[in-house]
Design a protein around this motif. Sequence first.
Motif, PDB file in Angstrom:
ATOM      1  N   UNK B 396     -43.722 -36.469  58.307  1.00 23.18           N
ATOM      2  CA  UNK B 396     -42.319 -36.843  58.104  1.00 23.18           C
ATOM      3  C   UNK B 396     -42.191 -37.328  56.666  1.00 23.18           C
ATOM      4  N   UNK B 397     -41.463 -36.554  55.887  1.00 23.92           N
ATOM      5  CA  UNK B 397     -41.355 -36.891  54.459  1.00 23.92           C
ATOM      6  C   UNK B 397     -39.925 -37.291  54.119  1.00 23.92           C
ATOM      7  N   UNK B 398     -39.808 -38.119  53.088  1.00 25.66           N
ATOM      8  CA  UNK B 398     -38.483 -38.576  52.672  1.00 25.66           C
ATOM      9  C   UNK B 398     -38.542 -38.893  51.183  1.00 25.66           C
ATOM     10  N   UNK B 399     -37.368 -38.836  50.529  1.00 23.02           N
ATOM     11  CA  UNK B 399     -37.295 -39.213  49.117  1.00 23.02           C
ATOM     12  C   UNK B 399     -37.075 -40.719  49.028  1.00 23.02           C
ATOM     13  N   UNK B 400     -38.080 -41.438  48.536  1.00 25.65           N
ATOM     14  CA  UNK B 400     -37.955 -42.896  48.484  1.00 25.65           C
ATOM     15  C   UNK B 400     -39.023 -43.443  47.535  1.00 25.65           C
ATOM     16  N   UNK B 401     -38.987 -44.762  47.341  1.00 25.25           N
ATOM     17  CA  UNK B 401     -39.996 -45.422  46.514  1.00 25.25           C
ATOM     18  C   UNK B 401     -41.204 -45.738  47.385  1.00 25.25           C
ATOM     19  N   UNK B 402     -42.321 -45.123  47.043  1.00 27.97           N
ATOM     20  CA  UNK B 402     -43.525 -45.214  47.876  1.00 27.97           C
ATOM     21  C   UNK B 402     -43.956 -46.671  48.115  1.00 27.97           C
ATOM     22  N   UNK B 403     -43.863 -47.479  47.040  1.00 27.87           N
ATOM     23  CA  UNK B 403     -44.297 -48.881  47.129  1.00 27.87           C
ATOM     24  C   UNK B 403     -43.521 -49.613  48.227  1.00 27.87           C
ATOM     25  N   UNK B 404     -42.184 -49.446  48.166  1.00 30.93           N
ATOM     26  CA  UNK B 404     -41.336 -50.173  49.111  1.00 30.93           C
ATOM     27  C   UNK B 404     -41.451 -49.595  50.512  1.00 30.93           C
ATOM     28  N   UNK B 436     -29.052 -36.934  65.435  1.00 33.02           N
ATOM     29  CA  UNK B 436     -28.135 -36.948  64.279  1.00 33.02           C
ATOM     30  C   UNK B 436     -28.641 -35.939  63.265  1.00 33.02           C
ATOM     31  N   UNK B 437     -27.811 -34.956  62.963  1.00 34.12           N
ATOM     32  CA  UNK B 437     -28.340 -33.835  62.187  1.00 34.12           C
ATOM     33  C   UNK B 437     -28.303 -34.070  60.688  1.00 34.12           C
ATOM     34  N   UNK B 438     -27.200 -34.642  60.188  1.00 33.36           N
ATOM     35  CA  UNK B 438     -27.080 -34.732  58.728  1.00 33.36           C
ATOM     36  C   UNK B 438     -27.987 -35.804  58.135  1.00 33.36           C
ATOM     37  N   UNK B 439     -28.101 -36.915  58.788  1.00 31.82           N
ATOM     38  CA  UNK B 439     -28.983 -37.966  58.287  1.00 31.82           C
ATOM     39  C   UNK B 439     -30.073 -38.224  59.332  1.00 31.82           C
ATOM     40  N   UNK B 492     -29.706 -47.644  56.924  1.00 33.21           N
ATOM     41  CA  UNK B 492     -29.380 -48.665  57.909  1.00 33.21           C
ATOM     42  C   UNK B 492     -30.615 -48.914  58.755  1.00 33.21           C
ATOM     43  N   UNK B 493     -30.681 -50.096  59.335  1.00 38.88           N
ATOM     44  CA  UNK B 493     -31.750 -50.367  60.293  1.00 38.88           C
ATOM     45  C   UNK B 493     -31.145 -51.110  61.469  1.00 38.88           C
ATOM     46  N   UNK B 494     -31.564 -50.736  62.657  1.00 43.10           N
ATOM     47  CA  UNK B 494     -31.102 -51.430  63.841  1.00 43.10           C
ATOM     48  C   UNK B 494     -32.178 -51.334  64.907  1.00 43.10           C
ATOM     49  N   UNK B 508     -32.720 -45.444  58.661  1.00 40.84           N
ATOM     50  CA  UNK B 508     -32.327 -44.216  57.951  1.00 40.84           C
ATOM     51  C   UNK B 508     -32.465 -44.455  56.449  1.00 40.84           C
ATOM     52  N   UNK B 509     -32.486 -43.365  55.718  1.00 42.63           N
ATOM     53  CA  UNK B 509     -32.432 -43.452  54.248  1.00 42.63           C
ATOM     54  C   UNK B 509     -31.215 -42.682  53.754  1.00 42.63           C
TER      55      UNK B 509
END
Lengths: 144, 529
Positions: B396-404, B436-439, B492-494, B508-509
């Motif tokens: 599962x890959x995502x565009x984000x800051x690896x450190x955080x 949820x398809x878009x995000x 968001x986080x829940x 989500x990112x």
Amino acid sequence: MDRDTILLVEDNPDEAELAQLAFARLDSCYDLQIVTNGEEALDFSFASGRYEHRPAERKPGLILLDIDLPQISGFDVLRTLRASSSYSHTPIAMLTTSDERDDIAHGYALGASSYLQKPLDFEGFAQLLQAVSHYWLRLNTRIH
Amino acid sequence: MAEFWKKRKLSELRLALERRGIGRRLLVSIILFSSLVTLIATGVQLFTDYKRDLGLIKSRLVDIESSYIGSIGASLWNLDVTQLRLQLDGIRQLPDISAVAVYEMGDSSSSPIVIESGEFTEVNTIVRDYKIVRQFPSQERTIGVLRVQASLEQLYARLWDKAVVILLSQTIKTFLVSMFILLMFYRLVTVHLGHIARHLSAFNLSTPGPALRLNRRAAREPDELDLVVDSFNDLTQKLQDAHDHMRQVNLALADDIVARRRAEKEVSHLNAVLEERVAQRTSELEAANGELASFCYSVSHDLRAPLRRIEGFRRILAEQVAPDYSDKQRHYLQRIEAGVQEMSEMIDSFLQLSRATQGELYVATVNLSDFVSSAIAELRAQHPERQLEVSIEDNICVEADARFVRMLLNNLVHNAWKYTSKEPRALIEFGRLNAQQDVPVYFVRDNGAGFDMRYASRLFSPFTRLHKSSEFEGMGIGLATVQRIVARHGGRVWAESRPGEGAIFYFTFWDRNKDSGQGHDIAGGRQPG
């Protein structure tokens, strides 16, 4: 051969005492010289001021430098020492509680040989002192 | 007054003639056509007159033959020259006869009788020769020729006079009739057209004068001019109405524009105020962030140092006099150690939390699955005695800051690890929802202690714990850190849970739906400032 001198620059007397206690536990064959501020550290290093009678040729073999010092800061001491030809190659380790990236980067940029963060527990601290002394004064090859 | 108007009208009429107006064109047309008709009629009349006169002359010549040839024959036979001459002069007295001659014809006589009265010419004449025949018992013999010349000069002169009279009278008649027509046309049409034109050119929509009215007797039935005037007045009224309407619309528009300008000015003023306020807030925020950063530095440096010293001296105290200690003294030393440990963790957590909100983001593709795997591997190495079932969705890959992101997943995995510590068969799952398809929505699930959803809103606040510290250790900083990291990545986080049934943490990112809010989005209301 003369015993190597380790110069510890530490303004807090409790820290200094703990460092002394830690050194005492080591089967150390080094002299530990503690000074409490930057000015004193430079006086000792260059055999001036109240240390003018010290034999100048006996430079400390390792300098452990706190950053947060009154008046002249640890970084200033580092800068001055590195600017002098006598101390351009002397191992100088920053020994501090700060793990700020900026501080670390700044220390290396000014020519610190290593950057050590004091661990919380005393045992770890003693082992760190042992390891760093051993490395710089025994394992590492120096220019004489 | 009437004299003046008459003069004026006459001068206007002259002007109308001098101008290349309708009157002049009408006059020219009438004269041309009338002249043409006159010419043709005159020609026809002259031609018939000519024919008739010519017929008269010819019949006169025939009469001369029948009435004179016998007596002239007798005179010629008798060689009575005097008689002949008298007879010839008698013929010449007849109208249009210009010359008469008798020529004797005979084979014997050496000098035939030739008598001529008048001159024979060949222009405009008709010449007839009549044989003079003498009846003899045995035969009849031609004894001479009577030559009669009728002149056409008088005929032509008469025709010419007639033509002149006809043309002159026709021209005068034509001119008079034309002038009359012109005058009538002027009175009936041109003068009113001029009036209409003057009225039209003086017409002004903004200052309407009286309606157009022609200065003439009212006709019994409205003629074309009346229709024109009516149409014009009708049009004027409509134009007036349209103009009034337009002016009202213009006025309304002007009011509108003024109001709009005022509103625009207000908006721009408000914008300026807002921008100023934003700039002020931003600088305040920057100052606050700077203060926070230096505060964190102080915490890391200044709080840790004394804590280290306490721990150092405690350690030496414990070592140096250990054998003599009572159990109580040992207990106190242990409490000091525990306190130091707790405080140290608190400082570390605090720093972790503050660092999660600071520093720039270096966004790259990061593999979430790998981070979860390594966090679990680390925990397993530290606690090899624990039974744990793990399910991780691969890659599962995502565009984000690896450190955080590493910090975020470490916290969620540690959380799951911590709250499943009392489960005989612990389960930790990491994956992605397809709903949820878009995000994409990621989740970390455990089958641990869970929590009461009533307190879910407090879940992500720093230093807040939903469990007793005697049950589960921790500073209550992990989920606050998670919330800040997710927020910095626009997500968001829940969480969903029930006591004793485990918990699921969703995040989500780069979430476009972030601000629209969701029923169970408990992080939405508390984004970090």
